[in-house]
Design a protein around this motif. Sequence first.
Motif, PDB file in Angstrom:
ATOM      1  N   LEU A  15     188.110 167.353 119.729  1.00  0.00           N
ATOM      2  CA  LEU A  15     188.118 166.714 118.418  1.00  0.00           C
ATOM      3  C   LEU A  15     188.931 167.492 117.395  1.00  0.00           C
ATOM      4  O   LEU A  15     189.300 166.958 116.375  1.00  0.00           O
ATOM      5  CB  LEU A  15     186.684 166.549 117.916  1.00  0.00           C
ATOM      6  CG  LEU A  15     185.874 165.544 118.721  1.00  0.00           C
ATOM      7  CD1 LEU A  15     184.492 165.396 118.139  1.00  0.00           C
ATOM      8  CD2 LEU A  15     186.585 164.205 118.752  1.00  0.00           C
ATOM      9  N   THR A  16     189.180 168.746 117.652  1.00  0.00           N
ATOM     10  CA  THR A  16     189.837 169.543 116.616  1.00  0.00           C
ATOM     11  C   THR A  16     191.160 170.152 117.069  1.00  0.00           C
ATOM     12  O   THR A  16     191.813 170.817 116.286  1.00  0.00           O
ATOM     13  CB  THR A  16     188.911 170.699 116.177  1.00  0.00           C
ATOM     14  OG1 THR A  16     188.547 171.444 117.340  1.00  0.00           O
ATOM     15  CG2 THR A  16     187.685 170.168 115.484  1.00  0.00           C
ATOM     16  N   LEU A  77     186.893 160.551 118.920  1.00  0.00           N
ATOM     17  CA  LEU A  77     185.497 160.649 119.341  1.00  0.00           C
ATOM     18  C   LEU A  77     185.131 159.496 120.276  1.00  0.00           C
ATOM     19  O   LEU A  77     184.519 159.689 121.333  1.00  0.00           O
ATOM     20  CB  LEU A  77     184.570 160.656 118.117  1.00  0.00           C
ATOM     21  CG  LEU A  77     183.077 160.622 118.432  1.00  0.00           C
ATOM     22  CD1 LEU A  77     182.673 161.830 119.277  1.00  0.00           C
ATOM     23  CD2 LEU A  77     182.242 160.547 117.163  1.00  0.00           C
ATOM     24  N   LYS A  80     186.376 160.065 123.640  1.00  0.00           N
ATOM     25  CA  LYS A  80     185.544 161.028 124.353  1.00  0.00           C
ATOM     26  C   LYS A  80     184.299 160.356 124.914  1.00  0.00           C
ATOM     27  O   LYS A  80     183.931 160.535 126.079  1.00  0.00           O
ATOM     28  CB  LYS A  80     185.133 162.160 123.406  1.00  0.00           C
ATOM     29  CG  LYS A  80     186.168 163.245 123.291  1.00  0.00           C
ATOM     30  CD  LYS A  80     186.283 163.962 124.610  1.00  0.00           C
ATOM     31  CE  LYS A  80     187.336 165.064 124.558  1.00  0.00           C
ATOM     32  NZ  LYS A  80     187.565 165.627 125.898  1.00  0.00           N
ATOM     33  N   LEU A  81     183.634 159.601 124.059  1.00  0.00           N
ATOM     34  CA  LEU A  81     182.399 158.943 124.496  1.00  0.00           C
ATOM     35  C   LEU A  81     182.702 157.953 125.628  1.00  0.00           C
ATOM     36  O   LEU A  81     181.940 157.822 126.581  1.00  0.00           O
ATOM     37  CB  LEU A  81     181.740 158.216 123.321  1.00  0.00           C
ATOM     38  CG  LEU A  81     181.215 159.119 122.203  1.00  0.00           C
ATOM     39  CD1 LEU A  81     180.604 158.289 121.085  1.00  0.00           C
ATOM     40  CD2 LEU A  81     180.192 160.114 122.742  1.00  0.00           C
ATOM     41  N   LEU A  83     185.102 158.252 127.802  1.00  0.00           N
ATOM     42  CA  LEU A  83     185.333 159.036 129.023  1.00  0.00           C
ATOM     43  C   LEU A  83     184.025 159.409 129.695  1.00  0.00           C
ATOM     44  O   LEU A  83     183.959 159.565 130.908  1.00  0.00           O
ATOM     45  CB  LEU A  83     186.103 160.321 128.685  1.00  0.00           C
ATOM     46  CG  LEU A  83     187.618 160.220 128.583  1.00  0.00           C
ATOM     47  CD1 LEU A  83     188.206 161.596 128.361  1.00  0.00           C
ATOM     48  CD2 LEU A  83     188.194 159.586 129.836  1.00  0.00           C
ATOM     49  N   THR A  84     182.990 159.582 128.898  1.00  0.00           N
ATOM     50  CA  THR A  84     181.702 159.939 129.496  1.00  0.00           C
ATOM     51  C   THR A  84     181.014 158.720 130.092  1.00  0.00           C
ATOM     52  O   THR A  84     179.935 158.848 130.656  1.00  0.00           O
ATOM     53  CB  THR A  84     180.744 160.531 128.448  1.00  0.00           C
ATOM     54  OG1 THR A  84     180.448 159.532 127.468  1.00  0.00           O
ATOM     55  CG2 THR A  84     181.342 161.733 127.782  1.00  0.00           C
ATOM     56  N   LEU A 112     172.917 160.608 120.857  1.00  0.00           N
ATOM     57  CA  LEU A 112     173.836 161.487 121.585  1.00  0.00           C
ATOM     58  C   LEU A 112     173.093 162.374 122.579  1.00  0.00           C
ATOM     59  O   LEU A 112     173.594 162.645 123.675  1.00  0.00           O
ATOM     60  CB  LEU A 112     174.626 162.349 120.593  1.00  0.00           C
ATOM     61  CG  LEU A 112     175.596 161.592 119.690  1.00  0.00           C
ATOM     62  CD1 LEU A 112     176.403 162.578 118.843  1.00  0.00           C
ATOM     63  CD2 LEU A 112     176.532 160.707 120.488  1.00  0.00           C
TER      64      LEU A 112
END
Lengths: 150, 150
Positions: A15-16, A77, A80-81, A83-84, A112
């Motif tokens: 994220l960063t 974000l 990312k979610l 991908l999970t 989460l």
Amino acid sequence: MTVLETMPTALSLCLTDVPHPRPAGQDHYTIGEVAEHTGLSAHTLRWYERIGLMPHVDRNHTGQRRFTNRDLDWLALVGKLRLTGMPVADMVRYAELVRQGDSTYRAREELLTAHREVVRQRIEELRSTLDVLDYKIDIYAGAHAAPEGV
Amino acid sequence: MTVLETMPTALSLCLTDVPHPRPAGQDHYTIGEVAEHTGLSAHTLRWYERIGLMPHVDRNHTGQRRFTNRDLDWLALVGKLRLTGMPVADMVRYAELVRQGDSTYRAREELLTAHREVVRQRIEELRSTLDVLDYKIDIYAGAHAAPEGV
DNA sequence: CGCTTGCCTGGAGTGCGCTCCAACTCTCTA
DNA sequence: TAGAGAGTTGGAGCGCACTCCAGGCAAGCG
């Protein structure tokens, strides 16, 4: 488009760790630029907005979307979610909580945390099945190595 | 059905760690029994056969399927591959190789090896996204712990 | 001025992996 | 002999996550 040409085209890894293509104040991206930056299609970006997975996206005077750095962060974000393996419905639920403001911190944490448990179990599941793959591969490797010496 | 009542109903955890409900020679299971044993639905078992994901299944004199221990073993492997996220089309391809006999050992090994790599990468992907979840969860936990002391 | 490019919309279509339906047969029990 | 229950088939339907289409608008270029 030219501004983005040297930027990464895949979803950001953390994220960063990927700087925004444009600094705050000049962060107005067309849907095509965002598509290239995130790796999502423009279709998908519009669809995300339709189903409530995007916070409200600004429009210019002709009605075209103008995404901001904040939108890019959100999409990172979401990526990312995704991908999970989090279902889109759950991500929409999370987006709703974000829209509702600070009073939903606890609910967001719970969402989460529950998902983290799912991911951990999935990792364990995959790891355990790797053993079966190893076992099978060994058998095949031995079988065609022994009789023919290939 | 009564024979199976004390047997595990979920997919077997390993290819060799669940004994067959019936010994060789008496291993003739109805589709309902197999459904209960594997956790798959009878619909799905028929569908697996239709698409070529099952080796040929025996029938009794009235045309009903009679599964064997060998079929249960195959379904255990299929269940494992499915857990790893292998696409059904790939499993069908693997089943075809098995049907073609010993000459396909190398191809089978390659198929499984390639898939093992996919699984390994998926595990890594999941592990890396866990960090993002941890990060977010920490933020939320801190946010509602600090201002209210809850 | 026309052409291209990129964006807009609502709604239809796609691919995957099941899941179910209708209409039927067979076997067993009361 | 009637009814329940489990099995059979081909084909339709479903949920998910996109993916695309038709038809149209606005800006920039030769």
